[in-house]
Design an enzyme around this catalytic site. Structure first.
Site, PDB file in Angstrom:
ATOM      1  N   GLU A 450       0.834  -1.210   0.000  1.00 44.25           N
ATOM      2  CA  GLU A 450       0.000   0.000   0.000  1.00 44.25           C
ATOM      3  C   GLU A 450       0.862   1.250   0.000  1.00 44.25           C
ATOM      4  O   GLU A 450       0.509   2.260  -0.596  1.00 44.25           O
ATOM      5  CB  GLU A 450      -0.965  -0.010   1.189  1.00 44.25           C
ATOM      6  CG  GLU A 450      -2.133  -0.979   1.026  1.00 44.25           C
ATOM      7  CD  GLU A 450      -1.733  -2.440   1.158  1.00 44.25           C
ATOM      8  OE1 GLU A 450      -0.642  -2.738   1.683  1.00 44.25           O
ATOM      9  OE2 GLU A 450      -2.521  -3.309   0.720  1.00 44.25           O
ATOM     10  N   HIS A 519     -11.967  -6.208   7.226  1.00 45.41           N
ATOM     11  CA  HIS A 519     -12.605  -5.793   5.976  1.00 45.41           C
ATOM     12  C   HIS A 519     -13.736  -4.796   6.191  1.00 45.41           C
ATOM     13  O   HIS A 519     -14.353  -4.350   5.233  1.00 45.41           O
ATOM     14  CB  HIS A 519     -13.141  -7.030   5.238  1.00 45.41           C
ATOM     15  CG  HIS A 519     -12.081  -8.033   4.957  1.00 45.41           C
ATOM     16  ND1 HIS A 519     -11.858  -9.133   5.757  1.00 45.41           N
ATOM     17  CD2 HIS A 519     -11.140  -8.071   3.986  1.00 45.41           C
ATOM     18  CE1 HIS A 519     -10.838  -9.826   5.283  1.00 45.41           C
ATOM     19  NE2 HIS A 519     -10.392  -9.209   4.211  1.00 45.41           N
TER      20      HIS A 519
END
Ligand SMILES: Cc1ncc(C[n+]2csc(CCOP(=O)(O)OP(=O)(O)O)c2C)c(N)n1
Length: 717
Positions: A450, A519
Site C-alpha cells: 500500500e 474488511h
C-alpha cells in the site's frame, strides 16, 4: 557556472590515478568542484552559526542543521549526470549538494535553513527538507522528514516516464530517469523495499543511490542489512544492476556513476549503486556523537575526506593550482554575497501560514503549481452540477465503474490501479472490464504494498498524471499512512510550489450481514484529521458519480470511500446522473425536511437514518442531512439547520470516541449554543472493533430501531 578548463587534457597523468581517460574528461570537473566547495562552505557557515552554539547572533539562527560534509563530492558528480529534461530525484536531508548541482541558488540554500521567506517552503519546513521545482530539466521531488519515504514517489515518477514515453509518445521523456538518494539506514525501510519491487518487476528507469556512511544517527550499518553492504546483498536480485564503490574517490565514483546512469537511460531497467562516504560531522546540529563514536574513529574518517582527494585528482591534471585557488575564492565570494542576501530576506508573514492547505485560485502572474492536471486541461474537462434526467437505476459499483470508464476515455492522463484491479477487475469487481477496454498501461495490477500504491500515485501526480489508486479495504491503508499524510501536506509544505492531487478509492464499512476487524473498518476520522485531504463518503450511486468525478477533475488529493454494504447490495441504487455530473465537495444534502431536530449522517448510515425518520413520520419533524463529504464538511448547512430546530443528533458507523461526530458536536455546541434546547447527542458504534458473527455485528451497529429511539429520546428532552 564554471566551464571546463582549457587546460583539460585526456592524456595528462594524475598522481596516484594513472592516465586520465576520455571518460574522465567528459565530466565538467570545474562545476563539480565548484558545487562541492559551495556545499562545504554552506556547512561551514551553518555549523558556526548553529543555534546550539552560544555566540550566534539572534537573527541568524539555523534551527535544524544537517551537514552533507563527506557526502558532497559524489552527489555533485551524480547531479552532473542528471541532464535529462524529465529527470527527477527523490532525495533526503543530506542531499543539498545534489540540489546545488541541479541549480538551487546559494541564497535559497541558505535562506531556507534560516527560515526566511521564499525558498523551499517559505519558512514552513526545516531547511534541509528541500525541493526543486522546474518545468524543464531535472527536478527534485518534495522531500519528507521520514527516512525511506522518498523511494516510492521516485518509483512513481519512473513509471510516469514510461507512460509518457511509450503510451503518450512524448519524446521529451526518451532516455529520462528517476533517482532516489538514501543513506544505508534507509535500506531497512518499507519504502526502499516497496520501490525496489516496483522498479525491478516493471523494469523502471530508476537508480537507487545509496550513500553509505556506516551510521544511522548512531546505529551501525550491520543492523540495517546483513554485513552492512546492500549492494553485495542485492547482487543476485533479478532485473537489477548493482555497483559498489568508494564515494570519496573521484575517478571511481564518476566511472561507476556514469555506468549505472547509462544503464538506466538505455532502458535496461533499474540499477543500485552503493558508495561509501564518511560522515564528517555529527548526525545533526543537536547531536555531539558522544557515546557512539570514538575520537580515533572520527580521525580515521577525516582521512577519507573527498575534498582533498578531489583537489589532488584535479590539480594539476584538470586545472592549475591557480585555477583551484581562484575557484575557492569565487566560492567564498558567492557564498558571502548569498548569505548577506539571505539574511536580508524578511521572515515569512504570519498571516500566510494557513494558506495552501488546499488549492487556491491562481493569482495573475503566479506560476502554476507543479503536479496534477494543468489549468488548461482542467478547464477543458469542465463538469455540470445538474444531474441528467431519466438516468436508469444503477447500483453503486456500476456507478463507480461507469465514472472511471468515462474519465479514462476522456482524459488520457487518468490511470487506475491497485491490487487485483487489472486482470480480475478488483475484488469488489468495480473495475471489471476496464483493463480490457483501456489497456494494461492504464488499468493495472500493482505489487502488494500500500505504501507503494500511494507513493507511486504521488510521484505520478507530481509528473502531471491523474492517478486513481485503489486500496483494497480501508484497513489496508494502514501501511500507507506515511505516504497519505505526506501527500496531504505536500502543497502546504512547499508553499504551493508542488501538489499531488491523487484519488484513493477505498471500500470499507460493514457488508451485507458480514463484518470483521479487517474488511469492515470505517475509521474515516483519521482522514478528516489528515491535513490537506478531501474525503467523500457517498450514500448512493448518484452522489458517488458526482463526487468521484469531482475528485478526478480536482486539484486536491481525495479519498473516495465506497461502502461495502452499498457495493454488495442495491441499497444505494439511484438514477445515473450523467457522464458530466459533478458535485462540489463540502455540500451536504438535505434528504428529509423538518423543524424539530437536525440529524446528521454520512455513508451507509444515511440509509438507516432515512428509514428511521420515515418510520417516525413527518410529525417527528426531522431535518435529515447527508453530509456526503466529511472533509471539508458543510458546517454552514448544519448550523443553519440547528438554529431552526434547536436539537442535533449525529449518527455514524465509526467508533464513538474522537469519531467525526465529536467534531460536529463541538462545532454545534460552540456556534449554535444559544439556539440549543437539548444537549447535542451522538449515536455510533461503541469503542469495539467490527465483529464477525451477524449477532455480534448487529449488536454494535446503530440499527434503524436504535436510531428512531434515539431521535425520540432527544426530542423528549
Ligand atoms: C521514518 C523515520 N524514522 C526515524 C527517523 C529519525 N531519523 C532521522 S535520520 C535517521 C537515521 C538515518 O540514517 P541513514 O539513512 O543512514 O542516513 P544518514 O543520516 O546516515 O545520511 C533516523 C533514525 C526519521 N526521520 N524517519
Amino acid at each position: 557556472m564554471p566551464t571546463k578548463s582549457s587546460s583539460n587534457s585526456a592524456a595528462r597523468s594524475r598522481p596516484g590515478s594513472g592516465a586520465a581517460t576520455a571518460a574522465d574528461a567528459a565530466f565538467d570537473w570545474h562545476k563539480i568542484a565548484y558545487d562541492t566547495l559551495v556545499s562545504r562552505a554552506l556547512d561551514d557557515v551553518e555549523e558556526t552559526t548553529n543555534k546550539h552554539r552560544s555566540s550566534v547572533p539572534k537573527d541568524h539562527l539555523v534551527l535544524y542543521q544537517f551537514s552533507a560534509r563527506g557526502h558532497d563530492m559524489a552527489q555533485a558528480i551524480l547531479g552532473s549526470l542528471l541532464t535529462g529534461r524529465r529527470d527527477a530525484a527523490g532525495a533526503y536531508y543530506r542531499s543539498r549538494p545534489l540540489l546545488l548541482s541541479l541549480g538551487l541558488s546559494i541564497e535559497d540554500a541558505l535562506a531556507s535553513p534560516l527560515g526566511r521567506s521564499g525558498g523551499f517552503s517559505d519558512g514552513r519546513d526545516i531547511g534541509v527538507v528541500c525541493n526543486l521545482p522546474k518545468r524543464d530539466g531535472a527536478i527534485v521531488l518534495p522531500m519528507s522528514g521520514d527516512v525511506g519515504s522518498q523511494y516510492t514517489p521516485s518509483a512513481g515518477w519512473a513509471q510516469a516516464i514510461t507512460y509518457y514515453r511509450d503510451t503518450l509518445e512524448d519524446k521529451t521523456y526518451a532516455g529520462c530517469m528517476s533517482v532516489a538518494l538514501g543513506g544505508e539506514g534507509s535500506v531497512a525501510t518499507n519504502g526502499f523495499w516497496s520501490a525496489l519491487t516496483m522498479a525491478t518487476t516493471l523494469k523502471l528507469p530508476m537508480l537507487f543511490y545509496i550513500e553509505d556512511n556506516g551510521l544511522g544517527i548512531s546505529v551501525r550499518g550491520e543492523l540495517q542489512t546483513p554485513a552492512g553492504d546492500i549492494a553485495r546483498n542485492l547482487a543476485g536480485f533479478s532485473n537489477l544492476l548493482t555497483r559498489d564503490g568508494d564515494g570519496t574517490d573521484p575517478e571511481q565514483a564518476s566511472r561507476l556513476l556514469r555506468e549505472v546512469v547509462d544503464h538506466v537511460r538505455a532502458g535496461n531497467g533499474p540499477a543500485l549503486i552503493r558508495l561509501t562516504v564518511p560522515r564528517l560531522c555529527s548526525h545533526s546540529g543537536p547531536d555531539n556523537q558522544k557515546g557512539y563514536r570514538s575520537d580515533a574513529e572520527i580521525a580515521e574518517d577525516e582521512k577519507r575526506d573527498p575534498l582533498p582527494k578531489l583537489r589532488r585528482y584535479l590539480v594539476p591534471a584538470f586545472m592549475s593550482e591557480k585555477e583551484w585557488a581562484s575557484l575557492e575564492a569565487r566560492v567564498a565570494r558567492d557564498v558571502d554575497a548569498a548569505l548577506t542576501a539571505a539574511r536580508a530576506r524578511p521572515a515569512p508573514e504570519a498571516a500566510t501560514v494557513k494558506r495552501f492547505i488546499y488549492a487556491e485560485p491562481r493569482a495573475e502572474g503566479d506560476a502554476e503549481t507543479i503536479g496534477g492536471l494543468s489549468d488548461v486541461e482542467l478547464s477543458a474537462l469542465g463538469g455540470s452540477e445538474t444531474p441528467a434526467e431519466d438516468g436508469e437505476m444503477v447500483r453503486l459499483a456500476e456507478a463507480v465503474r461507469r465514472t472511471l470508464k468515462v474519465e479514462l476515455a476522456r482524459n488520457p492522463k487518468v490511470l487506475v490501479f491497485g491490487e487485483d484491479v487489472g486482470v480480475k477487475g478488483g475484488v469488489h469487481l468495480v473495475t471489471e472490464g476496464l483493463q480490457k477496454a483501456f489497456g494494461a498501461d492504464r488499468v493495472f495490477d500493482t505489487s502488494l504494498s500500500e505504501e507503494g500504491i500511494i507513493g507511486r500515485a504521488v510521484g505520478m501526480a507530481i509528473a502531471g498524471l491523474m492517478p486513481v489508486a485503489e486500496i483494497q479495504f480501508r484497513k489496508y491503508a494502514d501501511p500507507a499512512t506515511e505516504q497519505l499524510n505526506n501527500c496531504g501536506t505536500l502543497r502546504w509544505r512547499t508553499a504551493n510550489q508542488f501538489a499531488a492531487p491523487i484519488v484513493v478509492r477505498m471500500p470499507g464499512g460493514f457488508g451485507k450481514d458480514v463484518g470483521d476487524p479487517w474488511h469492515s473498518l470505517s475509521d474515516e476520522v483519521r482522514f478528516a484529521h489528515a491535513i490537506g485531504w478531501q474525503l467523500a463518503m457517498p450514500s448512493n450511486s448518484a452522489d458517488a458519480v458526482g463526487l468521484l468525478r469531482s475528485a478526478m477533475r480536482g486539484r486536491n488529493p481525495s479519498i473516495f470511500f465506497e461502502h461495502r454494504s452499498l457495493l454488495m447490495t442495491s441499497d444505494g441504487s439511484a438514477h445515473y446522473p450523467g457522464d458530466d455530473y459533478v458535485i462540489p465537495f463540502g455540500q451536504a444534502k438535505r434528504v428529509r425536511e423538518g423543524d424539530r431536530i437536525t440529524v446528521v449522517s454520512w455513508g451507509a448510515m444515511v440509509l438507516r437514518c432515512i428509514e428511521a425518520v420515515d418510520r417516525l413520520g413527518a410529525g417527528a419533524g426531522v431535518d435529515l442531512y447527508d453530509l456526503r463529504t466529511v472533509a471539508p464538511w458543510d458546517r454552514a448547512a448544519i448550523l443553519e439547520s440547528v438554529t431552526r430546530t434547536g436539537r442535533c443528533l449525529i449518527v455514524h458507523e465509526d467508533t464513538i470516541t474522537a469519531g467525526f461526530g465529536a467534531e460536529i458536536a463541538a462545532t454545534v455546541a460552540r456556534e449554535a449554543f444559544w439556539y440549543l434546547d437539548a444537549p447535542v447527542d451522538r449515536l455510533a458504534v461503541e469503542d469495539v472493533p467490527m465483529p464477525y458473527h451477524p449477532v455480534l455485528l448487529n449488536a454494535v451497529l446503530p440499527s434503524v430501531d436504535g436510531i428512531a429511539a434515539r431521535i425520540e429520546g432527544v426530542l423528549a428532552i
